[in-house]
Design an enzyme around this catalytic site. Structure first.
Site, PDB file in Angstrom:
ATOM      1  N   GLU A 122       7.376  13.271   2.970  1.00  0.00           N
ATOM      2  CA  GLU A 122       6.045  13.510   3.013  1.00  0.00           C
ATOM      3  C   GLU A 122       5.007  12.627   3.962  1.00  0.00           C
ATOM      4  O   GLU A 122       4.114  13.011   4.596  1.00  0.00           O
ATOM      5  CB  GLU A 122       5.492  13.724   1.678  1.00  0.00           C
ATOM      6  CG  GLU A 122       6.303  14.789   0.985  1.00  0.00           C
ATOM      7  CD  GLU A 122       5.772  15.245  -0.437  1.00  0.00           C
ATOM      8  OE1 GLU A 122       5.306  16.275  -0.512  1.00  0.00           O
ATOM      9  OE2 GLU A 122       5.234  14.374  -1.307  1.00  0.00           O
ATOM     10  N   GLU A 142      12.184  17.383  -4.470  1.00  0.00           N
ATOM     11  CA  GLU A 142      11.713  17.405  -5.878  1.00  0.00           C
ATOM     12  C   GLU A 142      12.030  18.721  -6.605  1.00  0.00           C
ATOM     13  O   GLU A 142      12.126  18.580  -7.824  1.00  0.00           O
ATOM     14  CB  GLU A 142      10.108  17.763  -5.660  1.00  0.00           C
ATOM     15  CG  GLU A 142       9.426  16.265  -5.316  1.00  0.00           C
ATOM     16  CD  GLU A 142       9.426  15.955  -3.973  1.00  0.00           C
ATOM     17  OE1 GLU A 142       8.739  15.018  -3.311  1.00  0.00           O
ATOM     18  OE2 GLU A 142      10.207  16.543  -3.096  1.00  0.00           O
TER      19      GLU A 142
END
Length: 268
Positions: A122, A142
């Protein structure tokens, strides 16, 4: 030694995430240091480019420290020190550290020397250019752990890749290798490990030699107008262009070309 190393070479700043023993995972202290470094960079009028990398040759950043940062963000453990309290009380610390809705104003280059997973991936998404080692891997994992990738992936990846490829990364959680990331258009260069930083520095220096007002405005326009309908975007583009074209730098550039000398840009 600090968990975030700073090295300034002229008007190029290199930030090195320095937790190689933990695959450069982000704990609360490191999150605060990253947020502060990017905040300071946004106020530095002499800065022309920033390189972000990780210490060692195994990982760029493995994301959030699952034992320290994630339980704190999920309110599963109470704050224990000043860094914990900052993270728990100010969501902008998280946003600034991952360049999530926070723009430092100058180009940011990710020098990905190993795995960029979860929050590390990210952070890459918040950069403008990406140089990857041949052994780099990129993943938004995730969902494998029942977690939501809240560092911007559900917004940025569909904009930076095709929807189908973004959804494959987001929904399977499976990582991709550096060649695939290059083929998908996510990284600019794939190089041998020893060349990651030299290539990143070369890109930064090439950018730094250009007119700073023009670089900032071009970057801002390209990022902010992404996805805007064409007619509206073209009208807004002129608003970015006008102050640059009226600047001293815009007169110096053509003059230096005519005089056959390097330009001397002053950022005004």
């Amino acid at each position: 030694m600090s968990k975030l190393l700073h090295h300034r070479d002229g008007n190029v700043l290199t930030l090195t995430i320095n937790r190689p023993e933990a695959r450069n995972a982000i704990d609360p202290e490191l999150l605060c240091l990253m947020a502060d470094a990017f905040e300071a960079a946004s106020r530095d009028t002499e800065l022309r480019a920033v390189i972000v990398t990780g210490a060692g040759d195994k990982a760029f950043c493995a994301g959030a420290d699952l034992g320290r940062l994630l339980p704190l963000l999920a309110r599963q453990r109470p704050p224990e020190d000043d860094f914990d309290h900052r993270v728990a009380e100010d969501p902008e610390v998280f946003n600034r550290a991952l360049l999530r809705g926070f723009d430092i104003g100058v180009p940011v280059i990710a020098a990905v020397n190993g795995h960029a997973i979860a929050g590390g991936m990210e952070l890459c998404q918040g950069t403008d250019l990406r140089v990857a080692s041949e052994n780099a891997r990129f993943g938004v994992q995730e969902v494998k752990w029942g977690i939501f990738p809240a560092g911007g992936s559900t917004v940025r990846l569909p904009a930076q890749l095709s929807m189908a490829r973004a959804m494959e990364l987001l929904l399977t959680g499976d990582p991709i290798d550096a060649k695939t990331a290059f083929d998908w258009g996510f990284v600019n260069r794939v190089v041998p490990p020893a060349q990651v930083m030299p290539v990143a520095r070369d890109l930064a220096q090439r950018i730094a030699r250009n007119g700073p007002l023009a670089v900032r405005a071009v970057r801002h326009a390209a990022r902010s107008l992404l996805g805007t309908p064409e007619e509206e975007a073209l009208a807004q583009e002129l608003r970015y262009a006008a102050p640059v074209l009226a600047s001293e730098d815009a007169r110096e550039g053509p003059l230096s070309f005519l005089e056959k000398r390097p330009p001397v840009f002053r950022g005004r």
